[in-house]
Design a protein around this motif. Sequence first.
Motif, PDB file in Angstrom:
ATOM      1  N   ALA A 114     -18.113  77.419  16.928  1.00  0.00           N
ATOM      2  CA  ALA A 114     -16.672  77.387  16.675  1.00  0.00           C
ATOM      3  C   ALA A 114     -16.021  78.726  17.003  1.00  0.00           C
ATOM      4  O   ALA A 114     -14.905  78.768  17.533  1.00  0.00           O
ATOM      5  N   ASP A 149     -11.062  67.494  18.442  1.00  0.00           N
ATOM      6  CA  ASP A 149     -12.452  67.679  18.033  1.00  0.00           C
ATOM      7  C   ASP A 149     -12.957  66.424  17.335  1.00  0.00           C
ATOM      8  O   ASP A 149     -12.275  65.872  16.476  1.00  0.00           O
ATOM      9  N   PRO A 153     -17.813  71.999  16.482  1.00  0.00           N
ATOM     10  CA  PRO A 153     -18.762  72.398  17.521  1.00  0.00           C
ATOM     11  C   PRO A 153     -20.005  73.021  16.896  1.00  0.00           C
ATOM     12  O   PRO A 153     -19.926  73.755  15.919  1.00  0.00           O
TER      13      PRO A 153
END
Length: 175
Positions: A114, A149, A153
Amino acid sequence: MTAPGAPSIHASAVRVGDRAVLIRGPSGSGKSRLAFGLIVAGRAGQIPPVELIGDDRVFLEQRDGRLRVRPVPGLAGMIEVRGLGLRRVPAAPEAVVGLVVDLAAEDAARLPEAAALRMMLEGVELPRVPVGPGYDPLPLVVAALTTGDAIAPGTQLDDCRKDFGNHMSHTIVTE
């Protein structure tokens, strides 16, 4: 307005909708190619309309907590198209930066952390797309502009089985 004598930076920028995409990278990394690819994608309706702000050199200015980008006057409305030379295209006078793309980024990863997808520039926190050397940045930037998103991540799903070729979800893979 940028202060008189303020230096320009080596970058390209386009306005996509009402926000700018600032494209950074070393010489020859594809900044102009990505800018023109985004202009073409905008004309094709794949993303909101796109206008060039500046190619190769732009000015940045932090104002009211936002980062603005504008062209260097002598280059306004011109973009390099490799194999054709300098070409004139419709240009925007300035825009607020909404995304930074770093070409040939050393920290690019298949599933980035991230922290790699955010950055501080001139005191303003911005979303970032790091693109590794040799990768086509256009699909990544279009995805960043048109998708949200799914999960954070770098997060591995609890039911992820690493023995499959596709690590996104076991429901995608058939045994």
